[in-house]
Motif scaffolding. Structure first.
Motif, PDB file in Angstrom:
ATOM      1  N   LYS A   1      -8.976   4.164  56.784  1.00  0.00           N
ATOM      2  CA  LYS A   1     -10.181   3.745  57.703  1.00  0.00           C
ATOM      3  C   LYS A   1      -9.122   3.611  59.289  1.00  0.00           C
ATOM      4  CE  LYS A   1     -13.133   1.149  54.698  1.00  0.00           C
ATOM      5  NZ  LYS A   1     -14.433   1.641  55.007  1.00  0.00           N
ATOM      6  N   GLN A   2      -8.086   2.872  59.162  1.00  0.00           N
ATOM      7  CA  GLN A   2      -7.332   2.917  60.434  1.00  0.00           C
ATOM      8  C   GLN A   2      -7.059   4.171  61.046  1.00  0.00           C
ATOM      9  OE1 GLN A   2      -6.931   1.256  62.962  1.00  0.00           O
ATOM     10  NE2 GLN A   2      -5.591  -0.296  62.856  1.00  0.00           N
ATOM     11  N   ARG A   3      -6.660   4.931  60.410  1.00  0.00           N
ATOM     12  CA  ARG A   3      -6.087   6.543  60.562  1.00  0.00           C
ATOM     13  C   ARG A   3      -7.235   7.254  61.060  1.00  0.00           C
ATOM     14  NH1 ARG A   3      -3.916   8.591  63.750  1.00  0.00           N
ATOM     15  NH2 ARG A   3      -3.706  11.053  63.451  1.00  0.00           N
ATOM     16  N   VAL A   4      -8.528   7.191  60.457  1.00  0.00           N
ATOM     17  CA  VAL A   4      -9.734   7.932  60.807  1.00  0.00           C
ATOM     18  C   VAL A   4     -10.271   7.528  62.459  1.00  0.00           C
ATOM     19  CG1 VAL A   4     -12.322   7.970  60.363  1.00  0.00           C
ATOM     20  CG2 VAL A   4     -10.806   8.299  58.476  1.00  0.00           C
ATOM     21  N   HIS A   5      -9.898   6.202  62.554  1.00  0.00           N
ATOM     22  CA  HIS A   5     -10.374   5.609  63.871  1.00  0.00           C
ATOM     23  C   HIS A   5      -9.092   6.144  65.029  1.00  0.00           C
ATOM     24  CE1 HIS A   5     -10.824   2.325  66.867  1.00  0.00           C
ATOM     25  NE2 HIS A   5     -11.828   2.957  66.966  1.00  0.00           N
ATOM     26  N   GLN A   6      -8.149   6.063  64.654  1.00  0.00           N
ATOM     27  CA  GLN A   6      -6.962   6.537  65.526  1.00  0.00           C
ATOM     28  C   GLN A   6      -6.975   8.018  65.829  1.00  0.00           C
ATOM     29  OE1 GLN A   6      -4.593   4.660  67.409  1.00  0.00           O
ATOM     30  NE2 GLN A   6      -6.040   2.823  66.721  1.00  0.00           N
ATOM     31  N   ASN A   7      -7.284   8.799  64.796  1.00  0.00           N
ATOM     32  CA  ASN A   7      -7.394  10.050  64.774  1.00  0.00           C
ATOM     33  C   ASN A   7      -8.410  10.727  65.827  1.00  0.00           C
ATOM     34  OD1 ASN A   7      -8.706  13.116  63.595  1.00  0.00           O
ATOM     35  ND2 ASN A   7      -6.442  13.079  63.488  1.00  0.00           N
ATOM     36  N   THR A   8      -9.855   9.903  65.593  1.00  0.00           N
ATOM     37  CA  THR A   8     -10.983  10.241  66.306  1.00  0.00           C
ATOM     38  C   THR A   8     -10.921   9.775  67.845  1.00  0.00           C
ATOM     39  OG1 THR A   8     -12.422   9.699  64.547  1.00  0.00           O
ATOM     40  CG2 THR A   8     -13.411   9.479  66.778  1.00  0.00           C
ATOM     41  N   LEU A   9      -9.974   8.685  67.964  1.00  0.00           N
ATOM     42  CA  LEU A   9      -9.652   8.370  69.404  1.00  0.00           C
ATOM     43  C   LEU A   9      -8.545   9.352  70.210  1.00  0.00           C
ATOM     44  CD1 LEU A   9      -9.164   4.217  69.073  1.00  0.00           C
ATOM     45  CD2 LEU A   9     -10.972   5.630  70.192  1.00  0.00           C
ATOM     46  N   GLU A  10      -7.742   9.828  69.336  1.00  0.00           N
ATOM     47  CA  GLU A  10      -6.717  10.714  69.751  1.00  0.00           C
ATOM     48  C   GLU A  10      -7.371  11.913  70.550  1.00  0.00           C
ATOM     49  OE1 GLU A  10      -4.225  11.612  66.575  1.00  0.00           O
ATOM     50  OE2 GLU A  10      -3.384   9.661  66.379  1.00  0.00           O
TER      51      GLU A  10
END
Length: 150
Positions: free
Chosen positions: A64-73
């Motif tokens: 979940k954290q990676r999805v959010h970070q990847n989206t923000l990137e």
């Protein structure tokens, strides 16, 4: 002084930009909501790899954290291309933005299913990114060409 008029259809582009922002906020809320479930206290960004491999809740939290970070990137460049393309191609940019949003949702659900390989379910969202880049490129080409002809 340069002036321009926005087409009423630019409202679709703005609506998709709002939807996109709400989506990013929602992805962040999913991380925050699952933090307690997985017992990953703040300010720790991710559960330790060894713990995540032993505890499925911690693995899902990391996903979940990676999805959010990847989206923000990629969010800033996505929003810039969405809004710029919307100046000349408001309906097309809104449609491509919706594809991006749907791709992010599919990516999120696939990635956080417990099998991170399922993130590829959202790969179609890149059609939105690439389409917006093409529209921006066309606008740049048209503007440069028009300037060269003067």
């Amino acid at each position: 002084m340069v002036t321009f008029t926005l087409a009423p259809e630019f409202g679709y582009t703005l609506a998709v930009s709002v939807l996109s922002s709400v989506l990013v906020i929602g992805l962040g809320a999913r991380v925050g909501g699952y933090r307690k479930v997985a017992n990953v206290p703040l300010p720790i960004m991710y559960a330790d790899e060894a713990e995540a491999l032993k505890d499925k809740k911690k693995m899902i939290f990391n996903c979940k954290q990676r999805v959010h970070q990847n989206t923000l990137e990629g969010f800033t460049s996505y929003m810039v291309t969405l809004l710029i393309a919307g100046l000349q191609y408001p309906t097309a940019s809104a449609a491509l933005g919706l594809i991006w949003c749907l791709g992010r949702v599919a990516y999120s659900y696939g990635y956080t299913s417990g099998d991170p390989k399922k993130r590829s379910l959202g790969a179609f969202g890149h059609i939105g990114d690439l389409g917006l880049l093409v529209l921006n490129g066309k606008m740049a080409y048209d503007m440069i060409r028009a300037g060269c002809l003067n």
